[in-house]
Every structure is written in C-alpha cells, then in structure tokens.
Write a protein that holds these residues in place. Sequence first.
Motif, PDB file in Angstrom:
ATOM      1  N   LYS A 189       0.864  -1.327  -0.040  1.00 28.01           N
ATOM      2  CA  LYS A 189      -0.023  -0.073  -0.008  1.00 28.01           C
ATOM      3  C   LYS A 189       1.007   1.084   0.150  1.00 28.01           C
ATOM      4  O   LYS A 189       0.669   2.300  -0.851  1.00 28.01           O
ATOM      5  N   GLU A 226      -9.040  -2.934  -2.064  1.00 27.05           N
ATOM      6  CA  GLU A 226      -9.534  -1.447  -2.241  1.00 27.05           C
ATOM      7  C   GLU A 226      -9.082  -0.928  -3.826  1.00 27.05           C
ATOM      8  O   GLU A 226      -8.002  -1.505  -4.116  1.00 27.05           O
ATOM      9  N   SER A 227      -9.795   0.100  -4.283  1.00 31.86           N
ATOM     10  CA  SER A 227      -9.526   0.515  -5.785  1.00 31.86           C
ATOM     11  C   SER A 227      -8.287   1.564  -5.632  1.00 31.86           C
ATOM     12  O   SER A 227      -8.338   1.997  -4.091  1.00 31.86           O
ATOM     13  N   GLU A 230     -10.030   4.480  -3.899  1.00 31.68           N
ATOM     14  CA  GLU A 230     -10.173   4.604  -2.266  1.00 31.68           C
ATOM     15  C   GLU A 230      -8.928   4.813  -1.797  1.00 31.68           C
ATOM     16  O   GLU A 230      -8.857   5.618  -0.835  1.00 31.68           O
ATOM     17  N   ARG A 236      -7.317   7.866   3.881  1.00 28.53           N
ATOM     18  CA  ARG A 236      -6.566   6.592   3.705  1.00 28.53           C
ATOM     19  C   ARG A 236      -5.108   6.705   3.690  1.00 28.53           C
ATOM     20  O   ARG A 236      -4.116   5.844   4.218  1.00 28.53           O
TER      21      ARG A 236
END
Length: 288
Positions: A189, A226-227, A230, A236
């Motif tokens: 991420k 998640e896209s 997002e 986020r």
Amino acid sequence: MKERHVIGLSGGKDSAALAVYMAMHPDYRNLELQYFFSDTGKELPEVYEFLTKLEGVLNTKIIRLGEERFSEEQNPFDHYLKQYGYFLPSPQTRWCTRKLKLDPFKNWIKPWLADGDKIIQYVAIRADEIDREGLWNTNPNIVTKLPFREHGVTKEMVIDILVSYNLGLPKYYEWRSRSGCSFCFFQQKIEWVNLKEKHPDRFEEAKRYEKTAIEHASPFTWSQGESLEELEKPERVTQIKIDFARRIERERSNRKVNPLRAGLEEYEDIDELYFEDEGGGACLVCHK
Ligand code: SF4
C-alpha cells in the motif's frame, strides 16, 4: 552446436549485481555473456536509468526484448489487456509475466534451440535465499545456473558489489523495493502512495486501467481489497503512512547494529518491513 550464456536483467539489484559479478569473476569473465531485458513498456523510468548505468559498468549493450512490439498507438500491455477481456493481471492470473516477460525470451532463444544450441541461463538467486527456486525449464538444452548460491553471495554482498562499482541501488529503492511495471500488483500500500507522489502520471494511468477493468467486471483491483480511488483518499493515505512509520520504528528498534557496516545500516527494504520474502512470491524475471 554452440553454447550460449545469458543473464536476464530485471532492473533490480540482484540481477544487476550478478551481471557485474560474472563480468569480473575469473570463473566467468571469459564467457561470451549476453545480457537481456524484457521490456513491458510500462517500466519505471528509474529502471531504464539504472540499466543505462549498468551498461556503462559492463561496457556492453543490454539487449532489449519486446521493444519491436511497441507502436505509437499501442503498447503490448494494452494489446494483451484487451485479449484478456480487460481483466487486470493479478498474483492468481499473472498473464503479464507470461506474455510480456517470458514469451519475448522464448522467442529470442527459439532459433538457437532450433539449431540445437545449448543455453545456459544464470539466475540471481542468492545464497541467503534458501527457499527460492528459479524458473526451471524442462527443455534439456536449457540449463539454469545459480552463481550466487554456488559462491555463497548474500544480500549484503550484493549491495557491496553494487556500491563498489559505483552503481549503487536503483533509485526507486528509495520508495519501492521492486523493479518492474509501475503498476505492478505486488506493491505494498505504501508503495502505491509513493507512486502517486513520485510519478503521479503513472498512478493516474494505473487508475484508468483499473477503472476500465472494473467496468468489464474484472474481479481484481491493483491493490488487494480497495481500488486506487479509495486508496488515494487523504484520510486513507494518512493511515497508510502512519502504519508504515510504525513498522519502520519497530524494525529499527529490533535491528542489531553491525559496526563493520556503518553507513549501510540505513538501507531498509520495504519487503523486509512487511516480513515478505523479496518480491513477495513475484516472478524472478520481473523483480530480481
Ligand atoms: S512487474 Fe508485475 S505487472 Fe509487470 S509483468 Fe511483472 S508481475 Fe506483471
């Protein structure tokens, strides 16, 4: 019948160090080595920069495979994406590696095999990678050799090789651990967040691919769960950065300082922080 010696470069540290190691080592330096790179057309700019530097150290050209398929209108990734119904590649369906990395290699060596030549491919699996295996080929005329494993070369030694030949680590290591496509689904991420900051155009491109894929009912997003739309939301992004900072803190407090490696101790591998084997199970051809 001829013997052909080839090393595949990914734009990553291990294959680059292997190329340098073999070019300098008395056991290998008299071999007629050929270096190749399968170009997906979606690589990070830092990968090309690193390969150019490497060509300078090796004093030879790295053969770029796959480039002949590039056109103004269409990149090979786009071509195959369409063939795969706009479904994004994923760890479960890794059509990208097959079509964009392995097939160009197979096509390159096909005429040699047809002539009965023997191909020896050298793979950069290190001595400290106990469980890692190469891409074993069933063709008896293709032999895989692992010089790092044979000579006990570890990750620390790989970094030393790169530093001592003034190559250093590829620049993307400052924010991502792996070579390969800018949108590779093996990213953490935090690496997606970093991609957005370092190469916003590439992040936007990945978002466009994902949007089209979702419209075509693809079950995969680039990042699990998640896209990218997002993932890029400010709250986020903040959370991902906080989580990552905590990991670094934890890792630093557990780290044993080696006085012989002062200065190199700052090197942190994002994969290590996530307790991942390097490449997270990704194919050697893309990430080594
Ligand atoms: S780098 Fe990632 S996206 Fe690119 S071909 Fe390899 S596995 Fe696929």
